[in-house]
Scaffold this motif. Structure first.
Motif, PDB file in Angstrom:
ATOM      1  N   VAL A 252      66.422  36.933  -5.231  1.00 23.57           N
ATOM      2  CA  VAL A 252      65.848  37.953  -4.314  1.00 23.57           C
ATOM      3  C   VAL A 252      66.287  39.644  -4.401  1.00 23.57           C
ATOM      4  CG1 VAL A 252      65.809  36.828  -1.940  1.00 23.57           C
ATOM      5  CG2 VAL A 252      67.498  37.830  -2.629  1.00 23.57           C
ATOM      6  N   ASP A 253      65.796  40.123  -4.525  1.00 18.70           N
ATOM      7  CA  ASP A 253      66.346  41.760  -4.548  1.00 18.70           C
ATOM      8  C   ASP A 253      66.046  42.310  -3.168  1.00 18.70           C
ATOM      9  OD1 ASP A 253      66.569  44.269  -4.920  1.00 18.70           O
ATOM     10  OD2 ASP A 253      64.902  44.949  -5.663  1.00 18.70           O
ATOM     11  N   PRO A 254      67.283  42.507  -1.819  1.00 22.53           N
ATOM     12  CA  PRO A 254      66.996  42.739  -0.782  1.00 22.53           C
ATOM     13  C   PRO A 254      66.578  44.097  -0.667  1.00 22.53           C
ATOM     14  CG  PRO A 254      68.791  41.764  -1.115  1.00 22.53           C
ATOM     15  CD  PRO A 254      68.365  41.964  -2.641  1.00 22.53           C
ATOM     16  N   GLY A 255      66.946  45.183  -1.016  1.00 22.60           N
ATOM     17  CA  GLY A 255      66.668  46.793  -1.194  1.00 22.60           C
ATOM     18  C   GLY A 255      65.333  46.775  -1.545  1.00 22.60           C
ATOM     19  N   GLY A 256      64.809  46.005  -2.195  1.00 23.76           N
ATOM     20  CA  GLY A 256      62.975  46.616  -2.941  1.00 23.76           C
ATOM     21  C   GLY A 256      62.286  45.573  -1.886  1.00 23.76           C
TER      22      GLY A 256
END
Length: 278
Positions: A252-256
């Motif tokens: 995952v890319d949390p911010g994205g």
């Protein structure tokens, strides 16, 4: 970032549980996981029966051992975690003899956050003292929060963590199949349906990532669901296990992900608390 939630069975034998935790952490580390959620009762197991829990071992009851939240068992998990962020649940011994259904989030450097289960079903209210709130905390991978088991039934619990800045919520459960209307197949079980529904709703309504860990196997009269999962901020299941033990792992890319989910509809900003009752 790679995150994971575990489905596994834990027992009253804390030494055995620590060995199992070590194996799960090692497998997660080999897979490149940065954040791992373990089930409720990962140290000392869970209850044998929710309808008639018996606190008296002399009469055949079997409560989980009450552990010091800063004791050797928790420190042993921190040593196993090293660079990883690991969340897990256990029965906490209070200063005045109370028992708390509790969770801790830690790394090898120490404890990052704690939570005591707030919502107890009626059959458990006499066994555990409830916690008094929901607080997010900072970790090396971002701001997180924790829920235990029945807490996630209540939308206000996860919402409180999201309003406190949590972008990743770890839900640690010992969630069994239905006690009153058990289905012939687990996939048809009412509690299996609710378990998945709550996980997806809590993630989607708050537009956060959610790690849902759960016990698997049997303990006394309880048959735990397993069904660990990683849920995205749109309520989509990114990875999951089924009834047996295992790891649900997702990149995952949390911010994205969260930024994309909130780009047009930002649920937290669109709230109207002045109109809500209670």
């Amino acid at each position: 970032m790679r995150i994971a939630a575990a489905a596994a069975n834990f027992t009253r034998d804390v030494a055995f549980d620590l060995e199992r935790i070590g194996v799960i952490i090692a497998h997660a580390r080999d897979a490149g996981v940065s954040v791992l959620a373990l089930p409720d009762g990962a140290l000392g197991g869970y209850l044998d029966d929710l309808r008639v829990p018996d606190p008296a071992p002399a009469d055949g009851g079997s409560l989980p051992p009450a552990l010091d939240p800063d004791g050797p068992e928790v420190r042993a998990v921190a040593e196993l975690a090293r660079e990883m962020v690991v969340c897990l649940g256990f029965c906490e011994a209070g200063a005045d003899g109370e028992r708390y259904n509790a969770a801790v989030c830690l790394t090898g450097d120490g404890v990052l956050g704690r939570h005591r289960k707030v919502h107890h079903p009626s059959g458990l209210a006499a066994l555990f003292t409830p916690g008094d709130g929901f607080t997010a905390f900072d970790t090396p991978v971002g701001r997180m929060g924790m829920l235990i088991d029945h807490d996630k039934t209540f939308p206000e619990a996860a919402r409180s963590l999201a309003l406190d800045g949590a972008e990743l919520i770890a839900c640690l459960s010992a969630w069994p199949t239905s006690l009153t209307n058990r289905a012939p197949r687990m996939a048809q079980d009412r509690q299996a349906r609710l378990f998945d529904l709550y996980d997806q709703a809590r993630a989607g309504e708050n537009q956060v990532l959610l790690l849902s860990a759960n016990q698997s196997g049997r303990n006394g009269s309880l048959h735990f669901l397993g069904r660990a999962k990683v849920v995205g901020p749109g309520g989509e299941i990114l990875a999951r296990t089924w009834s047996k033990g295992g790891l649900a792992v997702a990149d995952v890319d949390p911010g994205g992900l969260i930024g994309a989910a909130r780009a047009v509809l930002h649920h937290l900003k669109e709230r109207r608390p002045d109109l809500y009752r209670g």
